[in-house]
Design an enzyme around this catalytic site. Structure first.
Site, PDB file in Angstrom:
ATOM      1  N   GLU A 139       0.830  -1.208   0.000  1.00 44.71           N
ATOM      2  CA  GLU A 139       0.000   0.000   0.000  1.00 44.71           C
ATOM      3  C   GLU A 139       0.866   1.261   0.000  1.00 44.71           C
ATOM      4  O   GLU A 139       0.580   2.242  -0.696  1.00 44.71           O
ATOM      5  CB  GLU A 139      -0.918  -0.046   1.223  1.00 44.71           C
TER       6      GLU A 139
ATOM      7  N   GLU B 215      11.092   3.488   1.138  1.00 46.35           N
ATOM      8  CA  GLU B 215       9.823   3.490   1.880  1.00 46.35           C
ATOM      9  C   GLU B 215       9.937   2.807   3.236  1.00 46.35           C
ATOM     10  O   GLU B 215       9.064   2.971   4.088  1.00 46.35           O
ATOM     11  CB  GLU B 215       8.738   2.810   1.036  1.00 46.35           C
TER      12      GLU B 215
END
Length: 1009
Positions: free
Chosen positions: A86, A163
């Site tokens: 996500e 990330e």
């Protein structure tokens, strides 16, 4: 002279609901499987779609991509990967790299976080966008972004490494006391199922070390079009065109030839209750949680819907009792509530939660269990059920009246529930008919029967939460045995109802009159000056047919008090609230207002006293009656009232002392605002100085003199109906013999605060169970009087610019934070119309403690670069677009207009003409927008902040005092680990804080990106 307005249109569509026809009910009738009111279908490749035209708000669309793939599908070495996918979606896809999706969406006014976000749960993942559609290409581009998410997320080594830091910081942020409690309770509830070991946030080891291949394997295995739905709700010219766009962007995608079947994961039931005594040294207070698990059943027939209504009535009625018990003499808990929720796809739970005093968990548990047994033995009374029935009828009536004014995001959420959980969508018209037909048929005994589902033999989990060990599992077992025995022997007495008065105002006041009336066409508002001196401004809108909101304010507040009276008077709202500020105890007023939608609250700040209300147009009289009662009630504190409040206050003080963030927030306030009693935290010794009589006297005087108040009313107002009510209940408020708290705004006492004149960098070391690190970087702000209106708008734009740039640098470029907030504090200034305004701008984030100082330096460097070089054209364009889109949305909301009119009255340019003040403020915004360029933004940053920024600022960093490894032993002192979706522990009381200082506030957001 007759100043009453002529008759206008009738009140909205109120009569429409009351004349709504009942339906012939066949309980076995199957509810429609096809959702009503939406274009619903499926592409050849398996993708579902929902498209609906909706104009609230205008020229906006709420979009979503729902994926039936969540953390429960993860293998052991994938724990946390669903959530990582996500995150990666917004980082890079086939067409977008380096967070270009975020930049594109911000360029069209869709702010990161607010308008572009995603959430991962155990069973599914949902990506959400909220975008403008006033240009034809924008909707197509937004849908193309969702199409990228469905099959084109890029999972390279560089993408993943960039990330990891953001995901890790989200993980770290969830490891505070609240997160530990929730996660542990989740594991206890789900024990014996895979759900217990698959919290969406995952494992630290996986987050830090998982390979791109593993992440890509999960994505390709479970992200299949047959598991997905696209939802588009917005102000479209036609829905078929949107369907064609979905086909254009998704239709050419080839489905997997043999996608894996979606496995089902059951949660086993158990007859014997489970017990857990959780000791959490940082807990906000003591609490008890009781959960009863049952299989989640689909809503398929009218009978299922009727059962759901009966269940809602049961929970409402039980909560009414819990509230009344919490207001009794020496109550077993401060608050208690019951709710039902589907936790995961196969499991539903009834969850009761209470907060109580220290060492009070055993008494709280016994009271909670006893009340459920009392319902089983004696049932609810007909009066209790009639109150609940009226409440539910009022709710569905409001929903029906506003059926054409539903927000697009709310409709989007309905379609998400239909796709993910098979919840039927029958349309508000039919649902209103069903409820109107069924509610009167549901008896008190039928509602009471739901207490059978709340037996300790029904997969029950009982848990206590305490800062220090008091209760043990055997204590909980003994309470269960005791209550069960009392039930067997029938030794629990029936519920004793209180006497409830019929009228809020027993004798109507003499109606006031209108002394002056002014029209302000540029606002669409009318101002009345009443005979008692109160000024009332009302604006009629058609945004929501069932909403009227209002706020009244008067200058003068806590800053006028000497230190010896401050703590007593600051407790006034809390003590008064316990007694009942409207002349009736809260537990009595709750029943008196059953079936009405009217609420009024009060607030006393440093420089201002306010009351605010929200009601249905048909209940405006009731709301204004409450205001009348507020001004005419003289409060006298009872011993028990004060005792309860002081117990709650002491618990809040103890909770502050346990909270590792307390030392941080206290030092921030002390460093930036000084050590004045206005800013320092409440201590137990302060509570001992509180004089309840003085507190109540002060509160009563705050709302005594109507001539000092200005009231703004916005909503579905029919003047011919509303104005007589205004004259009756606001104009009828009597003036005191002598003026009370009648202050001139220019003569108020200012709060003593002075920002440091040099650089100050401090580290606050605080003991923690698990390592947390918070950073606040703060700069002084000074706005010159001559250009105040424009400067305030500049500050707003600059704060958004700083937030955007800090996010880009610290999260997207460096990958070291999860989120950043920028706060503006100008509230310390007295509301004088002369002199400059001082305040501060603060930048707040959490991070790895080891790199906190480095990130502060990087933030300072970026701000200095902006001061010297200015932002880019794209930066300025995006900020202007985000602000404009927010402004356009606000123009369609009652609260936005209420705030703008209030600010016009409170502006230093106001001199009796609110229309002129409003116009000046509007022109100030337009002027700043028209002149905002990289160059003017650069100059504003130099002018408003210290320049260079690194010559005057404060930094406070919260770091763990002890290595987390040395504290592992104390992390979980529980025989079993224990999550509840909504376990909120009451640990604070209203009225303790003087000002909202805009400090960093921690909130759990486990699953969102």
């Amino acid at each position: 002279m007759d100043l009453l307005p002529a008759e206008m249109r009738p009140i909205s569509k109120k009569q429409g609901f009351r004349s709504l026809k009942l339906v012939n009910v066949d309980l076995d009738q199957v509810l429609a499987e096809q959702p009503v009111g939406v274009d619903y279908g499926r592409l050849d490749n398996g993708l579902h779609y929902y498209v609906r035209r909706n104009s609230k708000p205008r020229m906006r669309a709420a979009l979503a991509l729902a994926v039936k793939a969540g953390s429960v599908l993860e293998e052991e070495d994938e724990r946390g990967v669903a959530h990582i996918v996500e995150h990666l979606a917004f980082s890079a896809t086939k067409r977008y790299t380096n967070h270009d999706i975020v930049k594109f969406l911000e360029s069209i006014g869709a702010e990161f976080g607010a308008c572009q976000n995603a959430v991962t749960s155990s069973d599914d993942t949902v990506y959400e966008l909220f975008v403008p559609v006033d240009k034809p290409e924008l909707l197509s581009q937004a849908i193309s972004v969702l199409a990228e998410f469905s099959s084109e997320i890029r999972v390279s080594k560089d993408d993943l490494e960039k990330e990891r830091g953001a995901v890790m910081e989200e993980y770290r942020g969830n490891r505070n006391a609240t997160g530990r409690l929730q996660d542990a309770h989740w594991s206890l509830l789900m024990e014996g199922s895979k759900y217990a070991e698959r919290l969406p946030i995952g494992l630290e080891k996986v987050i830090r070390t998982v390979s791109p291949e593993t992440v890509k394997h999960f994505y390709e295995k479970w992200y299949h079009l047959s598991n997905m739905a696209v939802i588009a709700v917005g102000d479209f010219s036609d829905t078929q065109g949107v369907v064609e766009l979905i086909k254009t962007h998704f239709g050419q995608k080839i489905p997997a030839p043999d996608p894996p079947r979606m496995p089902a994961f059951l949660v086993p039931s158990h007859e014997e209750p489970r017990f857990s005594c959780f000791v959490e040294s940082e807990a906000a207070g003591s609490a008890v949680m009781i959960s009863y698990k049952i299989p989640a059943e689909e809503l398929k027939t009218v009978k299922d819907y009727r059962n759901l209504l009966a269940e809602s009535m049961f929970l409402y009625a039980l909560n009414q009792r819990f509230f009344k018990i919490s207001r009794r003499k020496d109550p077993p808990y401060f608050s208690c509530s019951a709710a039902a929720d589907v936790l995961v796809r196969p499991l539903k739970a009834y969850i009761m939660t209470s907060s109580c005093k220290e060492k009070g968990t055993i008494d709280a548990l016994e009271s909670m269990l006893t009340e459920v047994v009392r319902v089983r033995l004696h049932g609810f009374s007909e009066r209790e059920i009639s109150i609940v029935r009226a409440l539910l009828m009022s709710e569905i009536e409001s929903a029906y009246l506003e059926r054409d004014q539903i927000q697009s995001t709310s409709l989007r959420d309905e379609y998400l529930q239909h796709f993910l959980h098979n919840e039927p969508i029958v349309g508000i018209e039919y649902e209103a008919q069903l409820q109107k037909t069924l509610l009167p048929q549901i008896s008190a005994s039928e509602v009471s029967d739901y207490s059978e589902k709340l037996r300790t033999s029904c997969s029950c989990v009982i848990k206590t939460i305490e800062p220090q060990a008091f209760a043990v599992a055997d204590d909980l077992k003994n309470v269960v045995k005791k209550v069960n025995l009392l039930e067997e022997e029938g030794r629990i007495s029936p519920w004793d109802d209180e006497h409830i008065p019929e009228e809020i105002v027993t004798t109507k006041p003499d109606m006031g009159s209108i002394v002056h009336q002014f029209e302000y066409p540029n606002i669409g508002a009318t101002e009345l000056v009443l005979s008692n001196g109160m000024r009332v401004c009302y604006k009629g809108t058609d945004f929501l047919d069932d909403q009227v909101i209002f706020t009244g304010f008067s200058y003068g507040g806590l800053s006028e008090l000497p230190e010896r009276e401050y703590f007593s008077c600051s407790m006034g709202p809390t003590i008064a609230g316990e007694i009942g500020v409207f002349g009736y105890r809260p537990s009595v007023l709750m029943d008196m207002l059953a079936g009405k939608r009217a609420e009024v609250g009060t607030k006393i700040g440093a420089y201002m006293r306010t009351f605010s209300g929200d009601c249905s147009p048909s209940d405006l009289e009731t709301a204004l009656q409450l205001v009348y009662q507020l001004f005419t009630t003289n409060l006298t504190p009872g011993e028990e009232d004060v005792k309860i409040v002081m117990q709650m206050a002491e618990e809040a003080v103890r909770a502050q002392d346990r909270d590792p963030y307390t030392a941080f927030t206290n030092r921030v306030k002390e460093l930036n605002y000084g050590n004045s009693y206005f800013f320092r935290p409440i201590r137990k010794s302060d509570l001992q100085k509180v004089d309840p009589l003085k507190a109540c006297e002060y509160f009563s005087n705050c709302f005594k003199d109507p001539s000092t108040f200005t009231v703004v009313i916005v909503g579905n107002i029919v003047p011919s109906v509303a104005v007589p009510l205004i004259l009756q209940y606001l104009g009828g408020i009597p003036n005191p013999p002598q003026p009370v708290m009648n202050f001139n705004r220019d003569d108020l006492k200012g709060l003593p605060f002075t920002f440091p004149t040099t650089i100050s960098r401090e580290v606050v070391w605080s003991p923690m169970v698990e390592a947390q690190c918070l950073v606040q970087l703060c700069f002084p702000v000074e706005l010159k009087n001559g250009t105040m209106v424009e400067e305030i708008h500049f500050v707003g734009f600059l704060s958004k610019l700083l937030e955007t740039k800090m996010t880009q640098v610290l999260r997207f470029e460096l990958g070291q934070i999860y989120s950043v907030g920028v706060s503006i504090f100008l509230g310390g200034n007295k509301p004088s119309r002369t002199g400059d305004v001082r305040g501060d701008i603060s930048i707040n984030f959490s991070c790895d403690p080891r790199i906190s100082s480095k990130l502060v330096d990087l933030a300072l460097n970026e701000i200095l670069r902006l001061q010297e070089e200015g932002p880019s054209d794209q930066d300025v364009s995006s900020i202007l677009e985000i602000e404009q889109r927010a402004h356009e949305n606000g123009l369609q909301e009652n609260y936005y207009w209420l705030d703008r009119i209030l600010r016009s009255y409170q502006s230093r340019v106001y001199s009796g003409d609110v229309g002129k003040s409003f116009e000046i403020q509007d022109e100030g915004r337009s002027k700043v927008r028209a002149t905002l360029t990289p160059s003017t933004a650069r100059l504003a940053l130099q002018r408003i902040l210290p320049f260079p920024c690194n010559k005057q600022y404060t930094v406070v960093i919260l770091r763990p005092k002890t290595s987390p490894f040395k504290l592992l032993k104390s992390a979980f002192e529980s025989t079993q680990t224990s999550y509840t979706r909504d376990a909120k522990i009451l640990a604070g009381i209203a009225g303790l804080a003087v000002l909202a200082l805009g400090l960093w506030r921690y909130s759990r957001s486990t699953l969102k990106s």
